[in-house]
Design a protein around this motif. Structure first.
Motif: not given
Length: 303
Positions: A63-72, A75-83
Motif C-alpha cells: 500500500g502507501m507504506e511502500s512509497w516514500t515522502f519526497n521530502h524524506a 534522491c536528488d529530485d525524483f525517483c521511483e520510490n517517492c514519485s
C-alpha cells in the motif's frame, strides 16, 4: 463506501479517527506539471489544478507504506520510490482522423484515461470501487480534463507524489467522513397510553426517518429503527403540543450514546474505504504509543 460502529470509547477518540482519515492518511496525487504544448481554451494553471484533483490509485504491495515522502527521500529530485510520472499527448487532428466527417468539428474531451503512467501498478481512477464501475456498465470515459477543438493540442508531463490532506486537500483520500452519535431512544408507555389513536399516529408520522411505528394489534407505539434517528427533535416538538401543562413529562426521551458512534466513509477512489479506516487506526495507535513513551521523559523534565 462503508459504514461501521465504533464502541467502548468516547467522542475524543472517535473524532481523532475522523480527523486522521481526512487529513493524515497519505495518497498519491499529481503535484508538478510541465507543459510542452497547450493550445486549448484553458490556461496552464487551470489544467494543472484539475490534474491535481484526479484520484490516483497505487496497487503496489504494501500500500502507501511502500512509497516514500519526497521530502524524506534520499534522491536528488525524483525517483521511483517517492514519485511517479504521467504523460499526456492529445491532438484533435489525430483523435478525429478516424471519425465520420460530420464529427470533424465536434469538441473531443481529454480525460483521465488519456494519462499514461510510467508505473504499471499506478493508475488514475474515476470510480471509488468496482461496484460503481459495474453500475456504469463496466465502461467509463474517465474524468474530463479539457475539451479539444479543431487544431488544438495538449501535451504535458506530470509528477505525482505522496502527500497528506494537511498539506493540501487534494491528497485527502475521502470525499466525506460522517460521524454520528448513536441515539438512545426511550418511550414512556404510561404517558403514551393517555394519547388517542390519532395522536399516536401523528407522533409516528412526524418522524422523517421512520424511527417509530404503530402496532395495529396492540394499538401502541413501538420503536422500529432507533439507529435511524437524526436528532431532528420533530417528535419532541410534536409531543410538546400534546402536553396539558408545560411542566408535564414527554412520552419520548432521546439522548446521545456516550460510547458508541456511527461512521460513514466514502473515498475519492485513491484508496478503498477499508484501507482508509485501517491506515487511520494504525496511525492513531502509533501516536498514542509515541505519547506513552514520551510521558516518563516529560515527567522527569518537570522534576
Amino acid at each position: 463506501m462503508i459504514s461501521f460502529d465504533l464502541m467502548d470509547t468516547d467522542i475524543s477518540m472517535a473524532n481523532a479517527v475522523r480527523r486522521i482519515m481526512i487529513a493524515e492518511v497519505p495518497t498519491l496525487c499529481i503535484d508538478l506539471v510541465q507543459f510542452e504544448d497547450n493550445t486549448t481554451v484553458l490556461l496552464d494553471e487551470i489544467i494543472a489544478h484539475r490534474l491535481g484533483l484526479i484520484p490516483i490509485r497505487s496497487n503496489k504491495p504494501g500500500g502507501m507504506e511502500s512509497w516514500t515522502f519526497n521530502h524524506a527521500c534520499n534522491c536528488d529530485d525524483f525517483c521511483e520510490n517517492c514519485s511517479v510520472k504521467f504523460t499526456l499527448d492529445c491532438d484533435f487532428n489525430e483523435m478525429s482522423r478516424n471519425k465520420p466527417e460530420y464529427q470533424n468539428k465536434v469538441a473531443i474531451p481529454v480525460t483521465s484515461n488519456d494519462l499514461i503512467c510510467s508505473d504499471p501498478e499506478v493508475q488514475a481512477v474515476n470510480f471509488s470501487n468496482e461496484e460503481d464501475l459495474q453500475q456504469a456498465l463496466g465502461t467509463s470515459d474517465g474524468i474530463v480534463i479539457v475539451k479539444l477543438g479543431p487544431g488544438q493540442r495538449l501535451k504535458l508531463q506530470a509528477i505525482a507524489k505522496k502527500g497528506i490532506g494537511k498539506e493540501h486537500a487534494k491528497w485527502s483520500p475521502v470525499a466525506t467522513v460522517a460521524l454520528k452519535f448513536d441515539p438512545i431512544v426511550k418511550l414512556n408507555e404510561d404517558i403514551l397510553d393517555q394519547y388517542s389513536e390519532e395522536q399516536k399516529m401523528s407522533f409516528v408520522d412526524c418522524c422523517p426517518t421512520k424511527v417509530f411505528d404503530f402496532d395495529e394489534y396492540t394499538q401502541s407505539v413501538v420503536i422500529k429503527n432507533p439507529s435511524q434517528c437524526i436528532f431532528c427533535k420533530e417528535c419532541i416538538y410534536t409531543l410538546e403540543d400534546f402536553r396539558r401543562a408545560p411542566e408535564d413529562k414527554l412520552a419520548v426521551e432521546i439522548k446521545h450514546s456516550p460510547d458508541k458512534f456511527s461512521f460513514t466513509v466514502e473515498t475519492t477512489g485513491a484508496l478503498l474505504p477499508k484501507e482508509v479506516v485501517k491506515d487511520a487506526l494504525s496511525m492513531l495507535t502509533a501516536k498514542i504509543t509515541k505519547l506513552q513513551e514520551a510521558i516518563p521523559a516529560l515527567a522527569n523534565s518537570e522534576m
